[in-house]
Design a protein around this motif. Sequence first.
Motif, PDB file in Angstrom:
ATOM      1  N   SER A 287     -10.456  -1.500  -5.245  1.00 45.96           N
ATOM      2  CA  SER A 287     -11.293  -1.372  -6.450  1.00 45.96           C
ATOM      3  C   SER A 287     -12.770  -1.285  -6.099  1.00 45.96           C
ATOM      4  N   SER A 288     -13.151  -1.879  -4.963  1.00 45.76           N
ATOM      5  CA  SER A 288     -14.542  -1.864  -4.530  1.00 45.76           C
ATOM      6  C   SER A 288     -14.995  -0.486  -4.048  1.00 45.76           C
ATOM      7  N   GLY A 289     -14.035   0.435  -3.846  1.00 44.98           N
ATOM      8  CA  GLY A 289     -14.368   1.753  -3.326  1.00 44.98           C
ATOM      9  C   GLY A 289     -14.040   1.890  -1.847  1.00 44.98           C
ATOM     10  N   ARG A 290     -13.864   0.798  -1.158  1.00 45.15           N
ATOM     11  CA  ARG A 290     -13.500   0.820   0.266  1.00 45.15           C
ATOM     12  C   ARG A 290     -12.046   1.238   0.392  1.00 45.15           C
ATOM     13  N   THR A 291     -11.739   2.000   1.421  1.00 46.55           N
ATOM     14  CA  THR A 291     -10.350   2.319   1.724  1.00 46.55           C
ATOM     15  C   THR A 291      -9.943   1.529   2.955  1.00 46.55           C
ATOM     16  N   VAL A 292      -8.706   1.076   2.952  1.00 52.73           N
ATOM     17  CA  VAL A 292      -8.163   0.320   4.073  1.00 52.73           C
ATOM     18  C   VAL A 292      -6.886   0.999   4.533  1.00 52.73           C
ATOM     19  N   ASP A 293      -6.674   0.983   5.841  1.00 54.18           N
ATOM     20  CA  ASP A 293      -5.464   1.550   6.422  1.00 54.18           C
ATOM     21  C   ASP A 293      -4.416   0.477   6.573  1.00 54.18           C
TER      22      ASP A 293
ATOM     23  N   LEU B 272      -3.451  -6.223  -4.884  1.00 55.05           N
ATOM     24  CA  LEU B 272      -3.762  -5.631  -3.582  1.00 55.05           C
ATOM     25  C   LEU B 272      -5.025  -4.773  -3.676  1.00 55.05           C
ATOM     26  N   ARG B 273      -5.152  -4.006  -4.745  1.00 53.80           N
ATOM     27  CA  ARG B 273      -6.352  -3.171  -4.934  1.00 53.80           C
ATOM     28  C   ARG B 273      -7.609  -4.021  -5.081  1.00 53.80           C
ATOM     29  N   ASP B 274      -7.467  -5.231  -5.640  1.00 60.82           N
ATOM     30  CA  ASP B 274      -8.625  -6.080  -5.919  1.00 60.82           C
ATOM     31  C   ASP B 274      -8.965  -7.037  -4.787  1.00 60.82           C
ATOM     32  N   LEU B 275      -8.442  -6.810  -3.596  1.00 61.39           N
ATOM     33  CA  LEU B 275      -8.778  -7.673  -2.451  1.00 61.39           C
ATOM     34  C   LEU B 275     -10.286  -7.746  -2.260  1.00 61.39           C
ATOM     35  N   ASP B 276     -10.785  -8.932  -2.027  1.00 60.42           N
ATOM     36  CA  ASP B 276     -12.204  -9.127  -1.717  1.00 60.42           C
ATOM     37  C   ASP B 276     -12.388  -8.890  -0.217  1.00 60.42           C
ATOM     38  N   TRP B 277     -12.408  -7.627   0.177  1.00 61.22           N
ATOM     39  CA  TRP B 277     -12.444  -7.275   1.597  1.00 61.22           C
ATOM     40  C   TRP B 277     -13.658  -7.887   2.295  1.00 61.22           C
TER      41      TRP B 277
ATOM     42  N   LEU C 256       6.643   1.597   0.198  1.00 59.36           N
ATOM     43  CA  LEU C 256       5.324   1.542   0.802  1.00 59.36           C
ATOM     44  C   LEU C 256       4.285   1.593  -0.310  1.00 59.36           C
ATOM     45  N   PRO C 257       3.213   0.804  -0.213  1.00 57.96           N
ATOM     46  CA  PRO C 257       2.178   0.875  -1.254  1.00 57.96           C
ATOM     47  C   PRO C 257       1.621   2.291  -1.380  1.00 57.96           C
ATOM     48  N   ASN C 258       1.437   2.724  -2.610  1.00 57.80           N
ATOM     49  CA  ASN C 258       0.866   4.023  -2.900  1.00 57.80           C
ATOM     50  C   ASN C 258      -0.648   3.936  -2.745  1.00 57.80           C
ATOM     51  N   PRO C 259      -1.293   4.944  -2.131  1.00 56.38           N
ATOM     52  CA  PRO C 259      -2.742   4.856  -1.895  1.00 56.38           C
ATOM     53  C   PRO C 259      -3.592   4.550  -3.127  1.00 56.38           C
TER      54      PRO C 259
END
Length: 154
Positions: A18-24, A138-143, A128-131
């Motif tokens: 959600s923050s805009g960051r993408t994670v692999d 999961l999308r809202d993780l505070d990376w 598998l999680p969809n991108p």
Amino acid sequence: MHNRPRVPTTSLTRVALSSGRTVDLAELHLTPTYGTLLDAYPCRPVNDLRIKNLLHTAERMSPTTPVHLIPPPREYPDHYAGPHGPVELLPRIACVARLSSPPLNPTNDPLLYHSTLTVLWFQPTPHLPNPHDTTEALRDLDWLGLARDHEVCP
């Protein structure tokens, strides 16, 4: 010296936070939440023990990487309560994943550093999680608050 295009990482999928960051999604372990052998009925003490064991598994996956649990939804079907309390069900599939992204610290060279986080969550299916259409938690993780930078091993 010449500029080389960045070599893409090999990952199972990429998740847009959600923050805009993408994670692999670098590594993923899917297991049935309860497995085939359940000595006791599913209840809070059994579920808490299962989560604790999965967190230990997550810590062993990558000992230098922080681990985060996304609290699972718990369902309470209308069943007779046993000696350990009411029946409590978690989603069918437990997921332990190692996620990776560019470094948090902008002064770290992205070719030499990456940020990582191991995450435990539960989901109803073994997919598998969809991108872009993955669970909200999961999308809202505070990376920025949970992940840590690590030097890439040569």
